[in-house]
Write a protein that holds these residues in place. Structure first.
Motif, short mmCIF file in Angstrom:
data_model
loop_
_atom_site.label_atom_id
_atom_site.label_comp_id
_atom_site.label_asym_id
_atom_site.label_seq_id
_atom_site.Cartn_x
_atom_site.Cartn_y
_atom_site.Cartn_z
N LYS A 1 49.63 34.92 40.49
CA LYS A 1 48.34 34.34 40.08
C LYS A 1 47.39 34.85 41.05
N TRP A 2 47.61 35.06 42.15
CA TRP A 2 46.68 35.46 43.14
C TRP A 2 45.84 36.74 42.76
N ILE A 3 46.80 37.64 42.14
CA ILE A 3 46.31 38.90 41.79
C ILE A 3 45.43 38.63 40.83
N LYS A 4 45.51 37.75 39.93
CA LYS A 4 44.61 37.54 38.57
C LYS A 4 43.50 36.91 39.17
N ILE A 5 43.56 35.90 40.16
CA ILE A 5 42.34 35.52 40.70
C ILE A 5 41.27 36.23 41.51
N ILE A 6 42.00 37.32 42.05
CA ILE A 6 41.16 38.30 42.78
C ILE A 6 40.57 39.31 41.80
N ASN A 7 41.24 39.56 40.79
CA ASN A 7 40.71 40.48 39.85
C ASN A 7 39.50 39.77 39.07
N GLN A 8 39.67 38.53 38.89
CA GLN A 8 38.48 37.80 38.25
C GLN A 8 37.43 37.60 39.07
#
Lengths: 106, 349
Positions: A92-99
């Motif tokens: 989910k950290w990848i998602k957070i960074i993309n966001q």
């Protein structure tokens, strides 16, 4: 390809947002790891891989500060073209960074 | 040849000079003495004006309610009891906590009580106390490590000190003991002593928020306490984090110049929304960066259960979707959660 393994190249115990928040902050991560390595990657025309596995854990403010600074100093385009995020332990950290990058307001 | 008369005058002159010198010396001594007296007098006056009598060694007894839990029904009376302790600490330097009549006490309440006691002990307040007469409540207190913090007149010894860890700090960077506590808690629940990155990330957010919520020029309000209690027989760990700052609601309201308060029915709805939404669609107000959403996601992802937050007069329990305005207001923020085998396994070697 240039790789930053956060656990070995920066810290096992990340801190919060700013230098003032204590050691190993997101701001410090940008200054010490991201910025110089990204310049090098751009000069060599290769990707910069940032691996977040193996640490004790990141607060969102760490990501927010380092990637907002990346966008502000290099632009969103450079993020999408050059940066590869690895986070197998906490995808989910990848998602957070993309966001964070998506929400970045120039 | 000098005449007799001349010699007589000369010796009289010398004599007079001697007397004058003696007198001068006497006067000087007298003046010095006078100066000394007036100086001492001034010092005494200054001392008297600044003098405040030492605090009397007073003992204040505070009696606990019969039910000491942080459930929706009893949270107000529990908070009132804890507020009383805080209040009396400003007047007395010895507090006697009477738990004699407690029939029910929860881990959350014990941990919260310990946090307040530990915090006040840093500032020279001594605590004594009594244990519940009720057997299971007394057992809970024994196991909590309460004994280590409060001196009691009873001779019972704390049964399991190693099953409770208390980490306190007044700095932004978490100490190593905090990571050790998390690793041990993973061992208790999952049998693997390892990292729990999502949990640690959320705790760092709590620590960072402590600094944001601290009162200006009050070092005490920057102190935070992290308590962990292990129940190896149930593979269950109880966690609590508390700070003594102004509280989340007060900070959010101040940041928004009081605008937020009018957009919500009450403080509890505001607190619930701040955690659940992160960025609130109703107001367009950006709560990103406060890290509250990161903490809420621990519950959403099932990493923890029974996540309860009390800040100012708002009580929120995400598990039960409860949001209640309490009669009693807490200065600071209090988080409570549990991890057991029903949670999502999130642990790495």
């Amino acid at each position: 390809m240039i790789e930053i393994k956060v656990q070995t190249d920066f810290t096992e115990k990340p801190g919060a947002r700013y230098y003032g928040d204590g050691e190993a902050s997101g701001e410090e991560f940008f200054d010490v790891c991201i910025a110089p390595n990204l310049r090098k990657a751009m000069a060599e025309d290769v990707n910069l891989v940032i691996d977040f596995d193996g640490t004790e854990g990141f607060p969102n403010s760490f990501f927010s500060e380092s990637f907002n600074r990346l966008c502000s100093n290099f632009g969103k385009k450079v993020f999408y073209e050059r940066i590869v995020i690895v986070s197998n332990e906490v995808p989910k950290w990848i998602k957070i960074i993309n966001q964070i990058v998506k929400d970045y307001d120039q | 040849m000098p005449t007799k008369k001349y010699l007589k005058n000369k010796s009289a002159k010398i004599e007079r000079k001697k007397i004058k010198r003696k007198n001068r010396s006497k006067i000087r001594k007298f003046e010095n003495h006078n100066n000394y007296i007036s100086k001492r007098h001034n010092q005494l006056k200054l001392f008297e004006s600044n003098y405040t009598p030492p605090k009397k060694a007073t003992i204040t007894s505070i009696f606990s309610p019969a039910v000491l839990t942080l459930g929706q029904k009893n949270a107000s009376s529990t908070l009132k009891f804890i507020s009383n302790i805080k209040h009396e600490c400003s007047k007395s330097n010895r507090i006697d906590i009477r738990l004699d009549h407690v029939l029910e006490i929860s881990n959350g309440a014990i941990i919260m009580l310990l946090g307040v006691i530990q915090d006040r002990k840093h500032f020279g307040i001594n605590f004594t106390g009594s244990f519940p007469l009720h057997e299971s409540s007394r057992e809970s207190i024994y196991r909590s490590g309460f004994m280590d913090v409060v001196k009691t007149s009873q001779t019972a010894k704390s049964k399991i000190n190693s099953n409770a860890i208390l980490v306190s700090g007044a700095i932004n960077k978490p100490p190593d003991e905090l990571y050790t506590a998390v690793h041990k808690s993973m061992k208790c629940v999952w049998g693997i002593e390892g990292r729990c990155p999502l949990l640690c990330g959320a705790i760092i957010e709590m620590i960072r928020n402590t600094v944001d919520h601290a009162f200006v020029n009050d070092s005490r309000s920057k102190t935070w306490h992290f308590n962990v209690r292990f129940d190896n027989s149930l593979n269950k760990v109880y966690f609590a984090f508390s700070d003594q700052g102004s509280g989340i609601i007060e900070t959010l309201v101040n940041k928004s110049s009081n605008v937020i308060r009018h957009l919500f029915d009450n403080n509890a709805t505001l607190l619930y929304s701040a955690f659940e939404s992160g960025t609130d669609s109703r107001t367009g107000h950006q709560w990103r960066g406060t890290g509250l959403r990161t903490i809420y996601e621990l519950h959403e992802d099932g990493i923890v259960k029974n996540l309860t937050i009390i800040s100012n007069n708002a009580y929120v329990s995400f598990e039960r979707k409860t949001r209640v305005v309490l009669d009693e207001s807490l200065s600071g923020t209090y988080y409570y959660w549990e991890i057991d085998l029903t949670c999502t396994k999130h642990v790495f070697k």
